[in-house]
Design a protein around this motif. Sequence first.
Motif, PDB file in Angstrom:
ATOM      1  N   LYS A   3      50.724  45.357  57.960  1.00  0.00           N
ATOM      2  CA  LYS A   3      49.402  45.708  57.428  1.00  0.00           C
ATOM      3  C   LYS A   3      48.776  44.453  56.837  1.00  0.00           C
ATOM      4  N   LYS A   4      47.454  44.460  56.882  1.00  0.00           N
ATOM      5  CA  LYS A   4      46.743  43.312  56.349  1.00  0.00           C
ATOM      6  C   LYS A   4      46.401  43.568  54.878  1.00  0.00           C
ATOM      7  N   ILE A   5      46.661  42.592  54.045  1.00  0.00           N
ATOM      8  CA  ILE A   5      46.264  42.683  52.634  1.00  0.00           C
ATOM      9  C   ILE A   5      45.278  41.543  52.390  1.00  0.00           C
ATOM     10  N   THR A   6      44.078  41.882  51.957  1.00  0.00           N
ATOM     11  CA  THR A   6      43.078  40.849  51.691  1.00  0.00           C
ATOM     12  C   THR A   6      42.814  40.788  50.187  1.00  0.00           C
ATOM     13  N   VAL A   7      42.819  39.574  49.647  1.00  0.00           N
ATOM     14  CA  VAL A   7      42.522  39.425  48.223  1.00  0.00           C
ATOM     15  C   VAL A   7      41.217  38.645  48.067  1.00  0.00           C
ATOM     16  N   TYR A   8      40.538  38.904  46.949  1.00  0.00           N
ATOM     17  CA  TYR A   8      39.230  38.285  46.728  1.00  0.00           C
ATOM     18  C   TYR A   8      39.173  37.591  45.374  1.00  0.00           C
ATOM     19  N   GLY A   9      38.150  36.767  45.220  1.00  0.00           N
ATOM     20  CA  GLY A   9      37.854  36.154  43.929  1.00  0.00           C
ATOM     21  C   GLY A   9      38.940  35.198  43.461  1.00  0.00           C
ATOM     22  N   LYS A  10      39.225  35.281  42.159  1.00  0.00           N
ATOM     23  CA  LYS A  10      40.149  34.352  41.529  1.00  0.00           C
ATOM     24  C   LYS A  10      41.556  34.469  42.112  1.00  0.00           C
ATOM     25  N   LEU A  11      41.887  35.678  42.557  1.00  0.00           N
ATOM     26  CA  LEU A  11      43.203  35.931  43.134  1.00  0.00           C
ATOM     27  C   LEU A  11      43.420  35.057  44.359  1.00  0.00           C
ATOM     28  N   ARG A  12      42.339  34.845  45.113  1.00  0.00           N
ATOM     29  CA  ARG A  12      42.413  34.029  46.322  1.00  0.00           C
ATOM     30  C   ARG A  12      42.783  32.589  45.969  1.00  0.00           C
ATOM     31  N   LYS A  13      42.201  32.098  44.862  1.00  0.00           N
ATOM     32  CA  LYS A  13      42.522  30.734  44.417  1.00  0.00           C
ATOM     33  C   LYS A  13      43.959  30.677  43.938  1.00  0.00           C
ATOM     34  N   PHE A  14      44.373  31.712  43.184  1.00  0.00           N
ATOM     35  CA  PHE A  14      45.714  31.731  42.606  1.00  0.00           C
ATOM     36  C   PHE A  14      46.781  31.777  43.695  1.00  0.00           C
ATOM     37  N   LEU A  15      46.559  32.608  44.704  1.00  0.00           N
ATOM     38  CA  LEU A  15      47.567  32.788  45.744  1.00  0.00           C
ATOM     39  C   LEU A  15      47.457  31.740  46.845  1.00  0.00           C
ATOM     40  N   GLY A  16      46.295  31.055  46.899  1.00  0.00           N
ATOM     41  CA  GLY A  16      46.134  29.984  47.872  1.00  0.00           C
ATOM     42  C   GLY A  16      45.790  30.444  49.271  1.00  0.00           C
ATOM     43  N   GLN A  17      45.690  31.732  49.492  1.00  0.00           N
ATOM     44  CA  GLN A  17      45.272  32.221  50.806  1.00  0.00           C
ATOM     45  C   GLN A  17      44.589  33.573  50.630  1.00  0.00           C
ATOM     46  N   SER A  18      43.801  33.967  51.624  1.00  0.00           N
ATOM     47  CA  SER A  18      43.003  35.177  51.436  1.00  0.00           C
ATOM     48  C   SER A  18      43.632  36.414  52.066  1.00  0.00           C
ATOM     49  N   THR A  19      44.404  36.232  53.116  1.00  0.00           N
ATOM     50  CA  THR A  19      44.995  37.422  53.741  1.00  0.00           C
ATOM     51  C   THR A  19      46.514  37.276  53.872  1.00  0.00           C
TER      52      THR A  19
ATOM     53  N   VAL B  65      32.016  32.620  47.466  1.00  0.00           N
ATOM     54  CA  VAL B  65      31.177  32.982  46.326  1.00  0.00           C
ATOM     55  C   VAL B  65      31.086  31.781  45.383  1.00  0.00           C
ATOM     56  N   VAL B  66      29.854  31.259  45.195  1.00  0.00           N
ATOM     57  CA  VAL B  66      29.717  30.073  44.342  1.00  0.00           C
ATOM     58  C   VAL B  66      28.980  30.382  43.042  1.00  0.00           C
ATOM     59  N   GLY B  67      28.492  31.620  42.891  1.00  0.00           N
ATOM     60  CA  GLY B  67      27.817  31.957  41.656  1.00  0.00           C
ATOM     61  C   GLY B  67      27.612  33.447  41.532  1.00  0.00           C
ATOM     62  N   ILE B  68      27.618  33.922  40.288  1.00  0.00           N
ATOM     63  CA  ILE B  68      27.380  35.335  40.037  1.00  0.00           C
ATOM     64  C   ILE B  68      26.082  35.443  39.252  1.00  0.00           C
ATOM     65  N   VAL B  69      25.154  36.243  39.780  1.00  0.00           N
ATOM     66  CA  VAL B  69      23.818  36.319  39.196  1.00  0.00           C
ATOM     67  C   VAL B  69      23.626  37.684  38.554  1.00  0.00           C
ATOM     68  N   HIS B  70      23.028  37.712  37.386  1.00  0.00           N
ATOM     69  CA  HIS B  70      22.542  38.988  36.865  1.00  0.00           C
ATOM     70  C   HIS B  70      21.274  38.740  36.075  1.00  0.00           C
ATOM     71  N   SER B  71      20.591  39.815  35.715  1.00  0.00           N
ATOM     72  CA  SER B  71      19.319  39.638  35.028  1.00  0.00           C
ATOM     73  C   SER B  71      19.352  40.318  33.674  1.00  0.00           C
ATOM     74  N   HIS B  72      18.491  39.846  32.796  1.00  0.00           N
ATOM     75  CA  HIS B  72      18.261  40.526  31.525  1.00  0.00           C
ATOM     76  C   HIS B  72      16.820  41.029  31.541  1.00  0.00           C
ATOM     77  N   PRO B  73      16.649  42.329  31.787  1.00  0.00           N
ATOM     78  CA  PRO B  73      15.289  42.870  31.889  1.00  0.00           C
ATOM     79  C   PRO B  73      14.520  42.755  30.573  1.00  0.00           C
ATOM     80  N   GLN B  74      15.239  42.492  29.480  1.00  0.00           N
ATOM     81  CA  GLN B  74      14.578  42.323  28.183  1.00  0.00           C
ATOM     82  C   GLN B  74      13.916  40.951  28.089  1.00  0.00           C
ATOM     83  N   ASN B  75      14.016  40.170  29.163  1.00  0.00           N
ATOM     84  CA  ASN B  75      13.446  38.822  29.210  1.00  0.00           C
ATOM     85  C   ASN B  75      14.004  37.894  28.143  1.00  0.00           C
TER      86      ASN B  75
END
Lengths: 191, 114
Positions: A3-19, B65-75
């Motif tokens: 089975k394929k396990i895919t990880v995302y985000g920081k976990l990908r950096k920590f584990l060094g691979q995505s799948t 993913v190089v950035g996470i964006v969100h908004s503050h509607p309260q400006n």
Amino acid sequence: MLKKITVYGKLRKFLGQSTFEADVNNVREAFSFLFSNFKGLEKHMREQLYVVKIGAKVITTDLINMNTEKEIKIIPVVHGNFFNFVLGLALKYGAKKYITNKILTTVVSYVATSLILKGVNDMLAPQQDTRNSVSNQDSLDPAALASNYSFTGLTNISNAGVPVNIAYGEILVGSIVVSNGVDTVQVEGTN
Amino acid sequence: MNNKSKQDAINHAKECAPDECCGLFIKTNNGFEYYKCKNISYEIKAESFVIDPCDYADAEDKGEVVGIVHSHPQNVLEFSEQDKYSCKSIDVPFYLVCPDLDKMIVIHPNEVDA
């Protein structure tokens, strides 16, 4: 079947691979596969919220043993809150009374609930400090092995809480002496 | 971050107001791109955001993913403590926009002292 396990985000950096491809049947096995292959992963994952998905289905605790044929995805949850800010703003701009009331009730109920939950949780499941249970396997230094209370002897290099491999089929391996005998005098603590 | 993706983020914030919008900057072969995400916060959506994990996974399948964006509607163009904490724990730069301001600010994980 693999089975394929895919990880995302920081976990990908920590584990060094995505799948990963592993012979696992369900989410519980997938996690034990990851935890036993990557040191420190459990601690790493505890610091961040994750969602586990199979196909379009989000896996909750009661479904971790559900067998699956599909890809397993582990995705971090990104969140943020404007809330702690509102208090500052209210003071800054003299916001209306109802906002203050709302904040106070929310804060009080939030703090109370979390205290109660923490208390209950501590009573039900006292948590072991993970940092101490994993000590240095390569060293014969008694201090590094101090967490092992039940086994004695110089040749005993196994620590409490270390997984023991199970081999299927024929494998050429070395050995780890698990125990040379148990001495009841030392069960209570170190010398 | 290029101007187009920045403008996309601000437009998304305008669409979502008075709720908070959230999205991701992703780096694909064609350059930077703003990827709209759904805010699935159970709390008041005007004051908090939770990025739909399905969207996060789809975005990361498309590119890094190089950035996470969100908004503050309260400006209020300032990161809250919770935003900074999230930035640190997720280890990706956080971007903030407001529907009525033509500005974007950024915070990097190494700028947050936890």
